[in-house]
Design a protein around this motif. Sequence first.
Motif, short mmCIF file in Angstrom:
data_model
loop_
_atom_site.label_atom_id
_atom_site.label_comp_id
_atom_site.label_asym_id
_atom_site.label_seq_id
_atom_site.Cartn_x
_atom_site.Cartn_y
_atom_site.Cartn_z
N ARG A 112 40.77 -77.56 59.45
CA ARG A 112 41.29 -76.39 60.51
C ARG A 112 42.63 -76.01 60.00
N LYS A 113 42.84 -75.71 58.95
CA LYS A 113 44.16 -75.02 58.45
C LYS A 113 43.84 -73.97 57.28
N THR A 114 44.72 -72.97 57.16
CA THR A 114 44.73 -72.02 55.86
C THR A 114 45.71 -72.98 55.13
N VAL A 115 45.37 -72.52 53.73
CA VAL A 115 46.15 -72.75 52.63
C VAL A 115 46.43 -71.50 51.83
N GLU A 116 47.53 -71.48 51.33
CA GLU A 116 48.14 -69.97 50.75
C GLU A 116 48.54 -70.24 49.33
N TYR A 117 48.05 -69.50 48.52
CA TYR A 117 48.57 -69.53 47.25
C TYR A 117 49.14 -68.15 46.69
N SER A 118 49.87 -67.91 45.83
CA SER A 118 50.01 -66.53 45.28
C SER A 118 48.88 -66.47 44.16
N LEU A 119 48.83 -65.11 43.79
CA LEU A 119 47.70 -64.56 42.82
C LEU A 119 47.97 -65.54 41.08
N ASP A 120 49.32 -66.02 40.98
CA ASP A 120 49.45 -66.61 39.88
C ASP A 120 49.03 -68.12 39.97
N GLY A 121 48.75 -68.63 41.07
CA GLY A 121 48.41 -70.15 41.30
C GLY A 121 49.31 -70.93 41.82
N SER A 122 50.44 -70.31 42.31
CA SER A 122 51.84 -71.04 42.85
C SER A 122 51.50 -71.28 44.53
N PHE A 123 51.45 -72.66 44.92
CA PHE A 123 51.34 -72.90 46.31
C PHE A 123 52.49 -72.47 47.39
#
Length: 352
Positions: A112-123
Amino acid sequence: MKKWFVVIVLLSALVMGCSQKTEMVAVGVEKIVAIENISPSDNIGEICRLTDEGIIHFHNKAEQVTVYKTDLDSNQSEIVQIAKGKGPGEVNYPMAMRVRGGNIIIYDMMMRKTVEYSLDGSFVDEQLVQGDVGFSHSFDVTEDKLLFNGSLQTELAIVNNAGEIEKLIKYDKVQMMPDDGSPFSGGCVRYNPETKKIVVGYYNAPYRLRFYDEKGEKLMDKEYKLERKVQPCVWTMEFGHPFPKGDIMVGGGAMYKKWFITSPVGGYDIKDGEFVTNEHPLEFYVFDTETGAKTQIVKIEGIDSLASGVVIGVTDDYIFFMATDEAMKEKYDLSSDTALLLLSNPLKEREE
């Protein structure tokens, strides 16, 4: 005499307006792009997103989740490998993905969480949803909110960027665990950034859409007649755990300007432990999100049926349709039985 004339004119206009038929259109396949490292069990309609650089999707395996990018020449590359676990940036059971502000947002249904990454794969970050939005398998985003629809409990949840639930609408009959043969309550949620409308579609018949404003206030309910019989979508325990089977009315779709373009009605039965595709016309429906009217029925020239398919995005030029079918792989000499079909967009020149 003038009064009667005005009344007759008004009644005639009303009758003509009510008798207008939905426009039937046919679109051609402009291009077919094979998509590797994807499976129908990955919840294709929720994990594939359209970007300027191509299609982004993830593949969920036992040890990790890999996010891929495929350009329109079928060149695929890895964006990031996400470890399974409970730590920062890790996931256990990712169910859906969206792209916002140049970043990838993945929703983990179990954590029950969201994880966010950039389009270059960085957390970038992760955010825990502070409350129970149910087992949400459909997910969308606004500029500053997260939207959820769940299969057992939640019709619509609106969550802010701090993870706080601002609006929670439950189904009339909330299920914690489904019984064998009980109806599948879920559907899909989509947001239209132009009209600021939230649309919830339902898996089960009848064919229905419910429209909300950005705050989750209901605006209207619409029901649309299908000229054929459908099989109710229910939970089955045939595999030892709950699994849906039957016909899916609104299994996905995408927004374009003021319109909502839905995926074709589809579904399957389970016979002798095998999935059997239910036969339905291969056609999309186009709805006006301001009025709820069904304005078009769209068919694909040269293709009458596919095992499964879902609309994942729309641009001025194309409807992007992700299809899975072994016969299509052989017919078009593809490297995968899942492919992206670029269909000409019939709404491109349509006056609003």
